[in-house]
Design a protein around this motif. Structure first.
Motif, PDB file in Angstrom:
ATOM      1  N   CYS A 212      48.588  55.189  30.439  1.00 14.37           N
ATOM      2  CA  CYS A 212      48.192  54.630  31.735  1.00 14.37           C
ATOM      3  C   CYS A 212      49.127  55.124  32.834  1.00 14.37           C
ATOM      4  O   CYS A 212      50.330  55.025  32.701  1.00 14.37           O
ATOM      5  CB  CYS A 212      48.266  53.098  31.717  1.00 14.37           C
ATOM      6  SG  CYS A 212      47.159  52.385  30.551  1.00 14.37           S
ATOM      7  N   LYS A 213      48.551  55.601  33.916  1.00 12.51           N
ATOM      8  CA  LYS A 213      49.403  56.109  34.987  1.00 12.51           C
ATOM      9  C   LYS A 213      49.683  55.017  36.018  1.00 12.51           C
ATOM     10  O   LYS A 213      48.891  54.098  36.186  1.00 12.51           O
ATOM     11  CB  LYS A 213      48.738  57.311  35.661  1.00 12.51           C
ATOM     12  CG  LYS A 213      47.429  56.993  36.353  1.00 12.51           C
ATOM     13  CD  LYS A 213      46.898  58.246  36.970  1.00 12.51           C
ATOM     14  CE  LYS A 213      45.500  58.071  37.508  1.00 12.51           C
ATOM     15  NZ  LYS A 213      45.341  57.175  38.592  1.00 12.51           N
TER      16      LYS A 213
ATOM     17  N   TYR B 247      46.455  35.968  54.460  1.00  8.64           N
ATOM     18  CA  TYR B 247      46.214  36.028  53.018  1.00  8.64           C
ATOM     19  C   TYR B 247      47.383  36.752  52.361  1.00  8.64           C
ATOM     20  O   TYR B 247      47.735  37.870  52.751  1.00  8.64           O
ATOM     21  CB  TYR B 247      44.897  36.756  52.708  1.00  8.64           C
ATOM     22  CG  TYR B 247      44.698  36.934  51.222  1.00  8.64           C
ATOM     23  CD1 TYR B 247      44.435  35.840  50.415  1.00  8.64           C
ATOM     24  CD2 TYR B 247      44.835  38.180  50.621  1.00  8.64           C
ATOM     25  CE1 TYR B 247      44.302  35.979  49.044  1.00  8.64           C
ATOM     26  CE2 TYR B 247      44.694  38.336  49.245  1.00  8.64           C
ATOM     27  CZ  TYR B 247      44.430  37.222  48.472  1.00  8.64           C
ATOM     28  OH  TYR B 247      44.312  37.363  47.115  1.00  8.64           O
TER      29      TYR B 247
ATOM     30  N   SER C  80      48.901  40.808  44.190  1.00  5.85           N
ATOM     31  CA  SER C  80      48.838  41.944  43.262  1.00  5.85           C
ATOM     32  C   SER C  80      48.966  43.294  43.956  1.00  5.85           C
ATOM     33  O   SER C  80      48.648  44.320  43.372  1.00  5.85           O
ATOM     34  CB  SER C  80      47.542  41.872  42.449  1.00  5.85           C
ATOM     35  OG  SER C  80      46.445  41.667  43.297  1.00  5.85           O
TER      36      SER C  80
ATOM     37  N   PRO D  72      40.934  40.673  47.971  1.00  7.12           N
ATOM     38  CA  PRO D  72      40.128  41.140  46.836  1.00  7.12           C
ATOM     39  C   PRO D  72      38.655  40.784  46.993  1.00  7.12           C
ATOM     40  O   PRO D  72      38.311  39.822  47.690  1.00  7.12           O
ATOM     41  CB  PRO D  72      40.741  40.403  45.637  1.00  7.12           C
ATOM     42  CG  PRO D  72      41.410  39.215  46.213  1.00  7.12           C
ATOM     43  CD  PRO D  72      41.848  39.582  47.599  1.00  7.12           C
ATOM     44  N   GLU D  73      37.811  41.553  46.305  1.00  6.76           N
ATOM     45  CA  GLU D  73      36.365  41.358  46.417  1.00  6.76           C
ATOM     46  C   GLU D  73      35.953  39.951  46.000  1.00  6.76           C
ATOM     47  O   GLU D  73      35.090  39.335  46.609  1.00  6.76           O
ATOM     48  CB  GLU D  73      35.653  42.397  45.548  1.00  6.76           C
ATOM     49  CG  GLU D  73      34.171  42.482  45.847  1.00  6.76           C
ATOM     50  CD  GLU D  73      33.371  42.975  44.657  1.00  6.76           C
ATOM     51  OE1 GLU D  73      33.938  43.648  43.800  1.00  6.76           O
ATOM     52  OE2 GLU D  73      32.165  42.649  44.613  1.00  6.76           O
ATOM     53  N   ILE D  74      36.625  39.449  44.961  1.00  5.45           N
ATOM     54  CA  ILE D  74      36.252  38.127  44.452  1.00  5.45           C
ATOM     55  C   ILE D  74      36.472  37.051  45.522  1.00  5.45           C
ATOM     56  O   ILE D  74      35.766  36.047  45.563  1.00  5.45           O
ATOM     57  CB  ILE D  74      37.030  37.797  43.150  1.00  5.45           C
ATOM     58  CG1 ILE D  74      36.374  36.617  42.439  1.00  5.45           C
ATOM     59  CG2 ILE D  74      38.495  37.542  43.392  1.00  5.45           C
ATOM     60  CD1 ILE D  74      36.802  36.403  41.014  1.00  5.45           C
TER      61      ILE D  74
ATOM     62  N   TYR E 261      45.095  33.764  46.200  1.00  2.32           N
ATOM     63  CA  TYR E 261      43.994  33.532  45.274  1.00  2.32           C
ATOM     64  C   TYR E 261      44.472  33.614  43.829  1.00  2.32           C
ATOM     65  O   TYR E 261      45.052  34.610  43.413  1.00  2.32           O
ATOM     66  CB  TYR E 261      42.888  34.569  45.495  1.00  2.32           C
ATOM     67  CG  TYR E 261      41.632  34.261  44.707  1.00  2.32           C
ATOM     68  CD1 TYR E 261      40.620  33.499  45.261  1.00  2.32           C
ATOM     69  CD2 TYR E 261      41.490  34.705  43.395  1.00  2.32           C
ATOM     70  CE1 TYR E 261      39.481  33.182  44.537  1.00  2.32           C
ATOM     71  CE2 TYR E 261      40.354  34.394  42.659  1.00  2.32           C
ATOM     72  CZ  TYR E 261      39.359  33.636  43.246  1.00  2.32           C
ATOM     73  OH  TYR E 261      38.235  33.316  42.519  1.00  2.32           O
ATOM     74  N   ALA E 262      44.258  32.537  43.112  1.00  2.00           N
ATOM     75  CA  ALA E 262      44.496  32.524  41.659  1.00  2.00           C
ATOM     76  C   ALA E 262      43.576  31.455  41.091  1.00  2.00           C
ATOM     77  O   ALA E 262      43.835  30.278  41.301  1.00  2.00           O
ATOM     78  CB  ALA E 262      45.952  32.207  41.349  1.00  2.00           C
ATOM     79  N   GLN E 263      42.537  31.824  40.444  1.00  2.00           N
ATOM     80  CA  GLN E 263      41.516  30.891  39.945  1.00  2.00           C
ATOM     81  C   GLN E 263      40.823  30.145  41.082  1.00  2.00           C
ATOM     82  O   GLN E 263      40.152  29.151  40.850  1.00  2.00           O
ATOM     83  CB  GLN E 263      42.134  29.843  39.016  1.00  2.00           C
ATOM     84  CG  GLN E 263      42.730  30.375  37.764  1.00  2.00           C
ATOM     85  CD  GLN E 263      41.674  30.728  36.732  1.00  2.00           C
ATOM     86  OE1 GLN E 263      40.484  30.633  36.993  1.00  2.00           O
ATOM     87  NE2 GLN E 263      42.104  31.163  35.584  1.00  2.00           N
ATOM     88  N   GLY E 264      41.064  30.547  42.293  1.00  2.00           N
ATOM     89  CA  GLY E 264      40.537  29.880  43.474  1.00  2.00           C
ATOM     90  C   GLY E 264      41.570  30.022  44.581  1.00  2.00           C
ATOM     91  O   GLY E 264      42.648  30.575  44.359  1.00  2.00           O
TER      92      GLY E 264
ATOM     93  N   THR F 116      47.360  25.030  42.080  1.00  2.00           N
ATOM     94  CA  THR F 116      46.056  24.439  41.797  1.00  2.00           C
ATOM     95  C   THR F 116      45.097  24.854  42.911  1.00  2.00           C
ATOM     96  O   THR F 116      45.425  24.707  44.084  1.00  2.00           O
ATOM     97  CB  THR F 116      46.153  22.895  41.779  1.00  2.00           C
ATOM     98  OG1 THR F 116      47.209  22.541  40.902  1.00  2.00           O
ATOM     99  CG2 THR F 116      44.859  22.270  41.308  1.00  2.00           C
ATOM    100  N   PRO F 117      43.925  25.355  42.545  1.00  2.00           N
ATOM    101  CA  PRO F 117      43.004  25.795  43.602  1.00  2.00           C
ATOM    102  C   PRO F 117      42.476  24.625  44.433  1.00  2.00           C
ATOM    103  O   PRO F 117      42.284  23.519  43.919  1.00  2.00           O
ATOM    104  CB  PRO F 117      41.861  26.447  42.825  1.00  2.00           C
ATOM    105  CG  PRO F 117      42.318  26.597  41.439  1.00  2.00           C
ATOM    106  CD  PRO F 117      43.388  25.606  41.199  1.00  2.00           C
TER     107      PRO F 117
END
Lengths: 346, 330
Positions: free
Chosen positions: B23-24, B264, B268, B277-279, B205-208, B247-248
């Motif tokens: 992995c690069k 925001y 990551s 992120p897209e999500i 954002y983490a799980q929400g 907690t979300p």
């Protein structure tokens, strides 16, 4: 003659219980669906609920809550509940293993691994492709579970299947963790670390729906054959059943439905274990009765648990996957103990 | 069959490991060198010193040593001109490569690997403030150990302490002054933008969607304490409950947490250009925020704010100001 009469009576009795189970299940599901749409972090009126569904106004926040937040989440929960419980029941029938569940047996771990793998190395893949990868991961893990369970003199036994599934689940979870550690966890991947439908969107529902419907329809189509299969391979062959085709179809159903559940909500275990056990307790072992009942009760179970998850610490979210696991683990222990008792004639 | 199965599994595992190895890692952003470039002016000859560390323990060590392994404070040390043999692998070195020339990154940080540290034959080990005494005792068998201030936001304390350890008080003064100047300059920018009394909401954002806990992320300190921006009372309330962070927040309630300025924090980005992120872009709760609808959400690279070292200070302020500019654009 007396035996024939007794069997007919039992069939009628199970049929009556099936009708009761379905009526009560559907009634409760409808009530909880309305409750799900009505209760939540934000208070909305019945008028908003009605208008949000049938006279949607994009500028009205409460309508957005109803149509774009609660409704897709409700549908996601229903699809996941149906998928996992039907997949669990089919898996238990196919493997003759009462402990079978896509989460416990490692199939979901395979799906998650494939999806995470794809997100890192093929980040531009579409949501549709994600379903394909999820199915592929589920397929690979299923093959490996069978392979590992097959090794040894005793061949495949229910206990070996569970152990094999747990080993494969651990293997895939470890590899997934390794990849994430190496490449970093993205926001998208977090969904696959704890099951939650909190962020379900229309796209999740619409992309998954055709596969879900196809998987569910196939499950219903083979339900009679699954009942025959339960009599044992030799008997079912004697009755003219093509066991190879039935097993293949069953495996396909399990893969597709498990993969769909993973895509929509992430890892959720135990639904496929709990619901079929409860259903069989009521309607017996005829899969023509078991599968529709599993669908209704599975949907009801996930909807109720997610409703609790939504309101228990509102306005914050509690992941439904964790809550289900908290209910599922004691059930798993209960079933394990009962199986052990049965094995020793208890 | 058993043999074949085992071989199959082994081959599979090896294939995965090879894939992981191949992995690069992507190239990171360009150099970012604004901190005064100082020199390590300590003489070469050994000079033993007894120093009382921040825990009140007395440590005797060679204050002119170059054989240093640092599990903390790498960004402060290199700003002083000190080049340790090896520093914590979690250090944010992206964009500061010239400062870290000839400095190894440790493979293990928390937990550290005593053998790895021993392999450098250090004469001094610098560790983080909250390291357990058991671990300090373990490392003391290799070389004298001095904990550095990691949690403190006060540059006078952090840098003055390092200056004292190495007798580089002048360098410490220069860096303290630099830190103050950077802060003053950014405050002036905030005044110029006319946003001093605005409320700022930071989400991640983490799980929400949720609000990053105060102490864990340095950007909170910079934004709310140094730059004097305000936090919404509902967000304060959220953070006061120790169970809440991570907690979300329900998508339905998210808009209640929206301040005048929305930032925001991308967890990551890891040195790459931070982004939403897209999500999150498709998240129905996120889409209800006014700032999102008006396309004025500032984005910061949260990983840049994990360390409070002076080396990264300018980049940290710049990241915030850039996010503010985007968030307040008409």
């Amino acid at each position: 003659m007396r035996e024939k009469l007794r069997r007919r009576e039992r069939k009628l009795y199970n049929g009556t219980k099936f009708v009761i189970c379905m009526s009560v299940g559907c009634g409760l599901l409808l009530i909880f669906m309305i409750g799900f749409m009505y209760f939540g972090a934000e208070k909305i009126s019945f008028a908003d609920l009605w208008n949000g569904l049938f006279h949607f106004d994009e500028g009205n926040f409460n309508h957005v809550v109803v149509r774009d937040m609660r409704l897709p989440r409700l549908l996601a929960d229903i699809m996941v509940g149906v998928s996992l419980s039907v997949a669990g029941a089919v898996m238990q029938g196919n493997t003759k293993n009462p402990m079978a569940d896509s989460g416990i047996m490692g199939i979901s771990s395979g799906s998650i691994f494939a999806v995470v793998f794809m997100m890192i190395f093929l980040p531009d893949a579409s949501r549709l492709e994600r379903i394909g990868y999820s199915c592929l991961g589920a397929g690979i893990s299923t093959m490996m579970i069978y392979l590992v369970a097959f090794i040894g003199k005793k061949g495949i036994t229910p206990e070996r299947m569970v152990l094999s599934g747990m080993a494969i689940s651990t293997l895939f979870s470890s590899i997934t963790s390794g990849i994430v550690l190496k490449e970093g966890l993205t926001s998208e991947m977090l969904k696959y670390t704890a099951g939650s439908s909190a962020n379900a969107i229309w796209m999740d529902v619409s992309v998954s729906a055709p596969f879900f419907l196809a998987g569910f329809a196939l499950a219903l189509m083979i339900s009679r054959s699954l009942t025959v299969m339960n009599l044992g391979d030799d008997v079912s062959k004697g009755l003219g059943a093509n066991t190879a085709i039935i097993k293949l179809s069953s495996t396909l159903v399990v893969l597709v439905l498990s993969a769909i559940a993973v895509i929509i909500i992430g890892p959720v275990g135990y639904v496929g274990l709990m619901v079929p056990h409860i259903v069989r307790h009521f309607v017996g072992t005829d899969y023509r009765l078991v599968l529709p009942s599993c669908a209704v009760l599975g949907a009801l179970f996930v909807v109720v648990v997610d409703l609790i998850a939504r309101i228990m610490i509102a306005p914050l979210e509690f992941p439904v996957g964790i809550l289900i696991t908290m209910i599922g683990v004691p059930f798993f222990i209960f079933v394990s103990r009962r199986q052990r008792g049965d094995a020793f004639g208890g | 069959m058993k043999k074949h199965g085992v071989i199959f599994l082994l081959v599979l595992c090896v294939a995965f490991m090879s894939f992981l190895g191949a992995c690069k890692t992507e190239d990171k952003k360009e150099n970012y060198e604004t901190v005064p470039i100082l020199e390590d002016v300590r003489p070469e000859e050994e000079k033993m010193n007894t120093f009382t560390d921040l825990n009140g323990n007395e440590v005797t060590y060679n204050m002119n040593t170059r054989r240093i392994v640092a599990l903390s404070g790498a960004g402060d040390l290199v700003a002083f001109g000190i080049r340790p043999l090896a520093v914590s692998g979690s250090t944010t070195t992206s964009g500061y490569e010239s400062f870290f020339k000839g400095v190894d990154l440790l493979d293990y940080n928390t937990p550290f690997n005593a053998e790895e540290i021993l392999s450098y034959k250090p004469e001094l080990i610098l560790v983080y403030q909250n390291m357990e005494q058991d671990n300090i005792d373990k490392l003391t068998k290799i070389a004298p150990v001095i904990p550095l201030y990691r949690e403190s936001f006060d540059f006078e304390v952090r840098l003055g302490y390092i200056g004292e350890i190495f007798g580089l008080e002048e360098n410490a003064e220069t860096l303290i002054e630099y830190a103050e100047q950077v802060k003053e300059a950014q405050l002036a920018k905030i005044e110029g933008m006319g946003i001093k009394d605005k409320t700022v909401s930071i989400f991640y954002y983490a799980q929400g969607v949720s609000i990053p806990p105060t102490d864990s992320w340095y950007f909170n300190k910079i934004i709310y304490d140094y730059l004097g921006m305000k936090r919404l009372p509902i967000a304060e309330e959220f953070l006061e409950n120790a169970d809440n962070p991570f907690t979300p927040i329900s998508n339905e309630s998210l808009r209640n947490y929206e301040g005048d300025i929305v930032i925001y924090a991308d967890l990551s980005a890891a040195g790459l250009e931070p982004e939403i992120p897209e999500i999150l872009q498709t998240n129905p709760g996120w889409k209800t925020l006014t700032a999102v609808r008006e396309n004025r959400v500032g984005v910061i690279d949260a990983t840049l704010y994990t360390e409070k070292d002076v080396l990264y200070l300018q980049a940290q302020y710049d990241g915030i100001i850039k996010a503010f500019e985007k968030a307040t654009a008409k």
